[in-house]
Write an enzyme that holds these catalytic residues in place. Structure first.
Site, PDB file in Angstrom:
ATOM      1  N   SER A 120       0.824  -1.215   0.000  1.00 16.89           N
ATOM      2  CA  SER A 120       0.000   0.000   0.000  1.00 16.89           C
ATOM      3  C   SER A 120       0.850   1.254   0.000  1.00 16.89           C
ATOM      4  O   SER A 120       0.341   2.321  -0.304  1.00 16.89           O
ATOM      5  CB  SER A 120      -0.946   0.065   1.194  1.00 16.89           C
ATOM      6  N   HIS A 153      -3.200  -3.558  -6.117  1.00 18.41           N
ATOM      7  CA  HIS A 153      -3.524  -3.103  -4.767  1.00 18.41           C
ATOM      8  C   HIS A 153      -4.992  -3.385  -4.459  1.00 18.41           C
ATOM      9  O   HIS A 153      -5.880  -2.746  -5.006  1.00 18.41           O
ATOM     10  CB  HIS A 153      -3.217  -1.593  -4.676  1.00 18.41           C
ATOM     11  N   GLU A 185      -6.724  -1.404  -7.495  1.00 16.14           N
ATOM     12  CA  GLU A 185      -5.864  -0.422  -8.170  1.00 16.14           C
ATOM     13  C   GLU A 185      -4.684  -1.169  -8.784  1.00 16.14           C
ATOM     14  O   GLU A 185      -3.997  -1.912  -8.081  1.00 16.14           O
ATOM     15  CB  GLU A 185      -5.312   0.573  -7.141  1.00 16.14           C
ATOM     16  N   ASN A 244      -5.981   5.947  -1.630  1.00 19.82           N
ATOM     17  CA  ASN A 244      -5.526   6.282  -0.279  1.00 19.82           C
ATOM     18  C   ASN A 244      -5.178   7.757  -0.133  1.00 19.82           C
ATOM     19  O   ASN A 244      -5.349   8.341   0.929  1.00 19.82           O
ATOM     20  CB  ASN A 244      -4.338   5.405   0.121  1.00 19.82           C
TER      21      ASN A 244
HETATM   22  P1  NAD Z   1      -0.736  -9.495   7.610  1.00 21.55           P
HETATM   23  O1  NAD Z   1       0.243  -9.203   8.683  1.00 21.55           O
HETATM   24  O2  NAD Z   1      -2.118  -9.883   7.969  1.00 21.55           O
HETATM   25  O3  NAD Z   1      -0.177 -10.653   6.674  1.00 21.55           O
HETATM   26  C1  NAD Z   1       1.134 -10.733   6.236  1.00 21.55           C
HETATM   27  C2  NAD Z   1       1.476 -12.185   6.060  1.00 21.55           C
HETATM   28  O4  NAD Z   1       2.758 -12.277   5.448  1.00 21.55           O
HETATM   29  C3  NAD Z   1       1.573 -12.968   7.374  1.00 21.55           C
HETATM   30  O5  NAD Z   1       0.789 -14.143   7.283  1.00 21.55           O
HETATM   31  C4  NAD Z   1       3.053 -13.307   7.494  1.00 21.55           C
HETATM   32  O6  NAD Z   1       3.281 -14.539   8.148  1.00 21.55           O
HETATM   33  C5  NAD Z   1       3.443 -13.357   6.044  1.00 21.55           C
HETATM   34  N1  NAD Z   1       4.880 -13.204   5.844  1.00 21.55           N
HETATM   35  C6  NAD Z   1       5.697 -12.344   6.462  1.00 21.55           C
HETATM   36  N2  NAD Z   1       6.958 -12.516   6.011  1.00 21.55           N
HETATM   37  C7  NAD Z   1       6.925 -13.495   5.102  1.00 21.55           C
HETATM   38  C8  NAD Z   1       7.890 -14.124   4.273  1.00 21.55           C
HETATM   39  N3  NAD Z   1       9.171 -13.759   4.330  1.00 21.55           N
HETATM   40  N4  NAD Z   1       7.487 -15.090   3.441  1.00 21.55           N
HETATM   41  C9  NAD Z   1       6.213 -15.462   3.377  1.00 21.55           C
HETATM   42  N5  NAD Z   1       5.249 -14.902   4.121  1.00 21.55           N
HETATM   43  C10 NAD Z   1       5.599 -13.943   4.977  1.00 21.55           C
HETATM   44  O7  NAD Z   1      -0.730  -8.203   6.661  1.00 21.55           O
HETATM   45  P2  NAD Z   1      -1.828  -7.733   5.610  1.00 21.55           P
HETATM   46  O8  NAD Z   1      -2.700  -6.740   6.240  1.00 21.55           O
HETATM   47  O9  NAD Z   1      -2.403  -8.925   4.941  1.00 21.55           O
HETATM   48  O10 NAD Z   1      -0.925  -6.930   4.564  1.00 21.55           O
HETATM   49  C11 NAD Z   1      -0.142  -7.582   3.588  1.00 21.55           C
HETATM   50  C12 NAD Z   1       0.239  -6.596   2.505  1.00 21.55           C
HETATM   51  O11 NAD Z   1      -0.953  -6.040   1.936  1.00 21.55           O
HETATM   52  C13 NAD Z   1       1.059  -5.414   2.966  1.00 21.55           C
HETATM   53  O12 NAD Z   1       1.967  -5.081   1.963  1.00 21.55           O
HETATM   54  C14 NAD Z   1       0.026  -4.315   3.140  1.00 21.55           C
HETATM   55  O13 NAD Z   1       0.578  -3.034   2.999  1.00 21.55           O
HETATM   56  C15 NAD Z   1      -0.895  -4.630   1.988  1.00 21.55           C
HETATM   57  N6  NAD Z   1      -2.260  -4.102   2.107  1.00 21.55           N
HETATM   58  C16 NAD Z   1      -2.942  -4.173   3.288  1.00 21.55           C
HETATM   59  C17 NAD Z   1      -4.227  -3.675   3.374  1.00 21.55           C
HETATM   60  C18 NAD Z   1      -4.989  -3.776   4.659  1.00 21.55           C
HETATM   61  O14 NAD Z   1      -6.030  -3.110   4.782  1.00 21.55           O
HETATM   62  N7  NAD Z   1      -4.565  -4.583   5.611  1.00 21.55           N
HETATM   63  C19 NAD Z   1      -4.839  -3.117   2.246  1.00 21.55           C
HETATM   64  C20 NAD Z   1      -4.126  -3.074   1.035  1.00 21.55           C
HETATM   65  C21 NAD Z   1      -2.842  -3.577   0.978  1.00 21.55           C
END
Ligand code: NAD
Length: 736
Positions: free
Chosen positions: A441, A462, A474, A512
């Site tokens: 993001s 995204h 996006e 955003n």
């Molecule tokens: P989250 O913490 O729920 O999930 C992240 C996952 O990645 C976890 O299960 C973790 O174990 C795994 N992980 C970490 N390191 C790893 C590795 N080296 N290899 C494999 N897996 C690994 O986070 P999230 O909210 O799902 O966000 C994930 C991505 O999505 C981020 O880049 C975030 O910016 C983006 N994002 C989040 C949102 C939101 O609202 N939460 C919205 C859009 C985009």
């Protein structure tokens, strides 16, 4: 005829099959109205014809009116206003838009029985045709949806739908059905008495004909002397229990922002006090007025015409052959990764879901199992559907499983080091022609792409949370991203039935950037001493689905603090508001209020109870307005601040070529962050107000509230020339 076929059988029953040439779906056009009109005349006047069955030769019965036809009517109206004046122009719209209603009434009064044999979905004007028939029989097709969803594009059913529905059921139920625009499955439609019978597909026509042969009458109940409305009279005890509360509910749900919703209440209320012919005229008059409303024009353009263009690949690069996406790799089985896995599997794709170890990957899938099981328990999903969806998701920690994936999406922690490590691992196994996407993001796609062996195959996809519910995606182009990667990303998004917008790579991308301004405006109002409840309420009155403080609770206050600190580190202290930073620090670090996720944010969340604003908030704020000061606040101005601060940011993204297509700015703003839908989206909002007035308003707000309202140069130039976004930057239509 090019839309209908007519066969008259030995019993004198006319079978009319609607099957438009060159279209996959039947829709109502001027030609359809003319042909159906001829058929109604024939059935009425030909003594050898005993009655008629109308069905469709396509999978669905009818998708509704061709909204581009209604859209062009708006253009003719505007021309006529200039040339012949308002009265002549309004008369033209009334005459044209009431034709369908009059045709259906002629059919209903033809004296011969008409049966609608619904072989599939019937929407809007198509379902209104069914309602005008004397009997409605549907085949037991699980995919069929029946409804009058006009309200979703700022219209209401104008071909008799409102008047027939309130004559078939209690007015409170009719109002709900019309105001929600529900799309009903066959069983539900039958339970609501909107259809009479459900039969297997292979017996549909014979059952319809048998009804006519069995003496079915060509007369509607409301045309029989002594007919009584199901809910009684408007001026009765029952009527008084219905209409005043309905009015209150309407206000609560719409804040009077939707002229079409208001018109539904009016036509039902007025129509129930007169005979059907007068009622239909009342409906037509209101319909012609709503059709001319700026809200309907903006909503049709954004939520129908433009959204459909984007869904059909308006931004897909020409000349790249379709990517046959069958298998998707997802890295990170967290909140977002699991959601992406869910929507991919639901679309029939095979999914490889990877996390740091097998246990964490399995945990992600187990979370999905739980949330889908909750849906099963509520009767919203069949357990077999859940099981077959989960079967498509294979969990592992082994990157080798990504070898045959057509597209790979990473959704690991928002940490550059973690992402870089994952990018290297994927580079070692990814197929030569597959595309690699990041769901980041905040991190620039161009910088992540530089870590990948072939930046042209790297792109941002995204998603919004929760992934299963949010329709927007996006797509972010890095500097080096190539057309094949863009095409593959759009093909993937189409496969999972979401709507894409394609944006260039900058901090916050498009959605955003706008929505953070919305949340910040709420914070700044708090700093001004405006009560939190007033902030939340005025935002909703402006048309936003949730107030800025609620939204901040949903997206998490600790994340908000992180973003403020990162912005300060990158862009300097003047880029953040010190009051907002302090409040977030106090909330998160001193009071452990993280938002909805720990039940404590701007609101207190107690399970089983409605959320309540946290009483301690006022103590953290530097200022509190007196009662007199609060009463002196201009509510309209507060409402405008919320919309203007987002729209001016959208205009900036357009000037900076972050968003390059006006359709995407509008559609993205409604689907991505719920920007007041009645406006048609951020840029439509500016156009609706007029660029000149909008710039004047921005300048006034700059003086009163600060630099954040400064209009970009592009907008000032457009205002000076009296230009609008949708005329100056009208997209070139391409054949989909
Ligand atoms: P989250 O913490 O729920 O999930 C992240 C996952 O990645 C976890 O299960 C973790 O174990 C795994 N992980 C970490 N390191 C790893 C590795 N080296 N290899 C494999 N897996 C690994 O986070 P999230 O909210 O799902 O966000 C994930 C991505 O999505 C981020 O880049 C975030 O910016 C983006 N994002 C989040 C949102 C939101 O609202 N939460 C919205 C859009 C985009």
């Amino acid at each position: 005829m090019t839309a209908f076929k007519l066969d008259i059988d030995a019993d004198g029953i006319a079978l009319i099959t609607w099957d438009m040439e060159g279209r996959s779906m039947n829709v109502i056009t001027m030609d359809v109205i003319a042909e159906l009109s001829g058929l109604v005349d024939k059935v009425t006047n030909d003594a050898a014809i005993k009655g008629a069955v109308i069905t469709s030769g396509k999978k669905a019965f009818c998708g509704g009116a061709d909204l581009t036809m209604l859209e062009s009517m708006g253009g003719i109206y505007a021309d006529k206003v200039r040339q012949e004046g308002e009265e002549a122009a309004a008369k033209y719209v009334y005459e044209e838009s009431s034709k369908l209603s009059q045709l259906y009434r002629r059919l209903e009064k033809s004296g011969k029985p008409w049966v609608c044999a619904l072989n599939g979905t019937a929407m809007g004007g198509g379902f209104e045709l069914a309602l005008a028939c004397h009997r409605r029989i549907a085949s037991d097709n699980a995919k069929t949806r029946l409804g009058l969803p006009e309200i979703k594009v700022g219209l209401f059913p104008g071909a008799g739908g409102t008047q027939r529905v309130v004559r078939m059921m209690m007015p409170a139920d009719a109002l709900q059905f019309l105001l929600k625009g529900d799309q009903l499955k066959v069983d539900r439609a039958k339970a609501m008495k909107l259809i009479d019978e459900v039969v297997p597909q292979d017996r549909l026509i014979e059952t319809a004909k048998a009804w006519i042969k069995g003496g079915g009458k060509g007369e509607q109940p409301w045309d029989v002397k002594g007919y009584k409305f199901p809910g009684g009279l408007v001026y009765s005890k029952a009527g008084m229990m219905t209409f005043p509360p309905a009015n209150a509910i309407y206000r609560r749900e719409t804040y009077d922002n939707y002229p079409a919703a208001r018109a539904i209440l009016q036509v039902v209320y007025e129509g129930l006090q007169v005979d059907i012919d007068t009622a239909l005229r009342i409906e037509s008059r209101h319909f012609a007025k709503i059709l001319r409303s700026p809200e309907a024009a903006a909503m049709i353009r954004t939520l129908f015409v433009n959204m459909q263009d984007l869904n059909k690949g308006a931004r897909r690069p020409a000349g790249v052959p379709p990517t046959n996406i069958k298998k998707v790799g997802i890295i990170g089985a967290g909140f977002m990764g699991a959601g992406i896995a869910q929507v991919s599997a639901a679309a029939g794709l095979s999914v490889v879901l990877i996390d740091r170890d097998q246990e964490t990957a399995d945990k992600g899938k187990a979370g999905l199992h739980k949330s889908l099981s909750d849906r099963v328990a509520k009767g919203r999903m069949k357990s077999a559907e859940r099981d077959s969806l989960l079967e498509k998701i294979a969990t592992t920690a082994d990157y080798d499983a990504l070898k045959d994936c057509d597209i790979i999406v990473e959704a690991v922690f928002e940490d550059r080091k973690v992402k870089t490590d994952v990018i290297k691992k994927v580079a070692a196994v990814i197929r030569d022609d597959a595309t690699f996407a990041s769901n980041t993001s905040t991190l620039p796609i161009t910088s992540l792409a530089a870590e990948f062996k072939e930046p042209k195959r790297f792109i941002g996809i995204h998603f919004f949370s929760p992934v299963a519910l949010m329709m927007l995606v996006e797509v972010i182009m890095g500097k080096e991203t190539g057309d094949p990667a863009l095409a593959a990303a759009l093909d993937f998004i189409r496969a999972i039935r979401k709507t894409p917008i394609v944006v260039n790579d900058t901090r916050g991308f498009y959605a955003n950037r706008c929505v953070l301004n919305y949340i910040r405006e709420g914070h700044l109002m708090l700093q001004e001493g405006i009560p939190a409840a007033m902030i939340e309420n005025t935002a909703r009155m402006a048309g936003m689905p949730v107030g800025p403080l609620s939204l901040n609770d949903e997206t998490a206050l600790d994340l908000g603090l992180k973003i403020v600190r990162a912005t300060e580190a990158d862009l300097g202290p003047e880029a953040v508001d010190p009051g907002m930073k302090k409040l977030l620090e106090d909330m998160v670090e001193k009071n452990q209020r993280f938002g909805r996720k720990n039940g404590k944010g701007f609101y207190d969340y107690t399970p089983g109870q409605p959320k309540k604003l946290w009483p301690g908030l006022a103590d953290l704020l530097p200022k509190k307005l007196t009662r007199e000061e609060i009463e002196a606040l201009d509510v309209n101005e507060l409402k405008q601040r919320f919309l203007v601060v987002q729209a001016v940011e959208a205009a900036r993204t357009f000037e900076e070529h972050v968003v390059t297509d006006v359709r995407e700015a509008d559609v993205g703003s409604i689907l991505g962050f719920g920007f007041a839908p009645f406006t048609g989206g951020t840029l439509s909002y500016i156009d609706m107000m007029g660029t000149k007035k909008f710039v004047e308003l921005c300048n006034r707000f700059v003086k009163k509230y600060g630099e954040r309202f400064t209009p970009p140069k592009l907008l000032i130039e457009m205002a000076a020339k009296g230009e609008s976004f949708h005329t100056k930057f009208a997209p070139k239509k391409k054949a989909a």
